[in-house]
Design a protein around this motif. Sequence first.
Motif, short mmCIF file in Angstrom:
data_model
loop_
_atom_site.label_atom_id
_atom_site.label_comp_id
_atom_site.label_asym_id
_atom_site.label_seq_id
_atom_site.Cartn_x
_atom_site.Cartn_y
_atom_site.Cartn_z
N ASP A 330 6.59 -9.84 10.16
CA ASP A 330 7.22 -9.80 8.64
C ASP A 330 5.77 -9.40 7.62
N GLY A 331 4.73 -9.10 8.12
CA GLY A 331 3.70 -9.20 7.47
C GLY A 331 3.33 -7.97 6.32
N THR A 332 2.04 -7.42 6.04
CA THR A 332 1.98 -6.64 4.72
C THR A 332 2.11 -5.38 5.26
N GLY A 333 2.29 -4.75 6.75
CA GLY A 333 2.48 -3.46 6.88
C GLY A 333 1.34 -2.70 6.52
N PHE A 334 1.62 -1.40 6.84
CA PHE A 334 0.46 -0.21 6.54
C PHE A 334 1.22 0.93 6.86
N ASP A 335 0.49 2.20 6.55
CA ASP A 335 1.08 3.59 6.65
C ASP A 335 0.58 4.02 7.85
N PRO A 336 1.53 4.16 8.96
CA PRO A 336 1.07 4.59 10.35
C PRO A 336 0.54 6.22 10.13
N VAL A 367 5.78 -0.13 7.05
CA VAL A 367 5.95 0.45 5.84
C VAL A 367 5.16 -0.60 5.16
N PRO A 368 4.29 -0.45 4.21
CA PRO A 368 3.58 -1.35 3.29
C PRO A 368 4.40 -2.10 2.85
N GLY A 369 4.11 -3.59 2.87
CA GLY A 369 4.69 -4.44 2.19
C GLY A 369 6.18 -4.88 3.02
N LYS A 370 6.43 -4.34 4.04
CA LYS A 370 7.73 -4.46 4.85
C LYS A 370 7.62 -4.69 6.25
#
Length: 381
Positions: A330-336, A367-370
Motif C-alpha cells: 500500500d505504498g507510494t506506487g509509481f508509473d510502470p 499507480v502513484p499513490g495507490k
Amino acid sequence: MSHRPRSGLAAVSSALLAMSRHLETRDVLKTIVASARELLDAQYAALGVPDDHGGFAQFVVDGVSDAQWKAIGPLPRQHGVLAAMLHEARPERLADVRKDPRFEGWPDAHPDLVDFLGLPIRDGDETIGALFLANKNCPKPEGSCGFTQEDEELLALLAQHAAIALTNARLYERSRELTIAEERSRLAHELHDAVSQKLFSLRLTAQAAAALVDRDPARAKGELHQVAALAAEAADELRAAVVELRPAALDEDGLIATLRTQIQVLDRAHTARVTFTGVGYRALPAAQEEAVLRVAQEALHNALRHADAGRVDVSVERRGPGAVLRISDDGTGFDPAAVGRAGRHLGLVSMRDRASGVGGTLTVDSVPGKGTTIELEVPGG
C-alpha cells in the motif's frame, strides 16, 4: 523390429529429454536415477558422486522411501562393489550381489538387494559418478541375473548422456556461483555506502546536540530525536542487507519455509506489517524456486525501503503445474510506463531477467499513490 527395442528406444528418448530440462545438479541426479529405474524396470536405483575423501559428495536413490533412507543412516563409503565401479571403471552385472567376494554388507534398515547392475559415469578419463540398479522386476531362475546384456547396453547409453547432463549442470552452477559472488559484492558495496552515510550523519547530529545541550536545550532535544531516527534507519539497512546476503536454504527447507522465515524477519525488523500465505504449492525445479525467491526479495526490498509501505502481503500459490508469486503493498506506487532509470532503481530489469530466465512472466501493476502489485508466474518442471 521387435516390440522391445522400440519401447526401449522410446524410454531412452524420454529419459534424455527429462535430463535436458534441468540445470541444477541435484535435479539432474534425481532425473537420471528415476529414469534408469523406470527404463530397466528395477525395484531400486542409486547414483553416487564421489568426493575426495573416500565417500560420496552426493548419493541419490529411487525406490526407497524418505523414512527408509533416514533409517539407513549416513551416506555409504566407497567400498565393495561401489568402489569397484568408481576405481576400475567397468560395468558390473551380478546374479546376487551378496555372494560377490567384494560384498561387505549394509545397514540393518537397508533393503535386501539381489541381482545387480552397475555402470560408471565417465567424463573423458574421469569417473564422475556410478549408477546402480538392483532387483529386476521379472521372473528369475535360481542363481540367474534378471538384468540382461540389452539392459546393460541401454544403461550404458543412458550413462553417456548422464555424463553430459552432469557436466553441463556443473558448468551452470559454477557460472551461477560467479553471478552470486558478484551480487554479494554489489550488496556489500551498497551496504557500506548506505550505512556509512547514515553513521556519518548520526555522528554529526550527535555532535550538534552535544554543543546545544547547555545553551539551547530545546534544539538539542530535536537533534537527539534526529539521532534516534538515523540510528533506526541504519539498523533497518543492516537488517535488510543481512536478509539479502543470507544464503537461501532452498535445498534443506524448500521455498515456502524459506520465504516464510525471511518474511517473519522482515516483519519484526520493520514498522510495516509483512504477511505471507502459501496455497496448494508443490515443489518446483531449483532454478524456478530460486527465481521466485529472488524476485520476492527484490519486491520486498522496494516496498519496505522505497515505497514507504505500511503493509506488504506476499503469497505463493499453485497454478497448473507451476506457481504464482504475488507481492502487494500500500505504498507510494509509481508509473510502470516510466521505466528508464526508475525501473533500474527499483530492480524491475533484474526481476524481468530472472523471470524470463526460467520461462516465466512478470507483471507489474502500480499507480502513484495507490501501491504496487508484482506478480511472477513460473512454469513447472
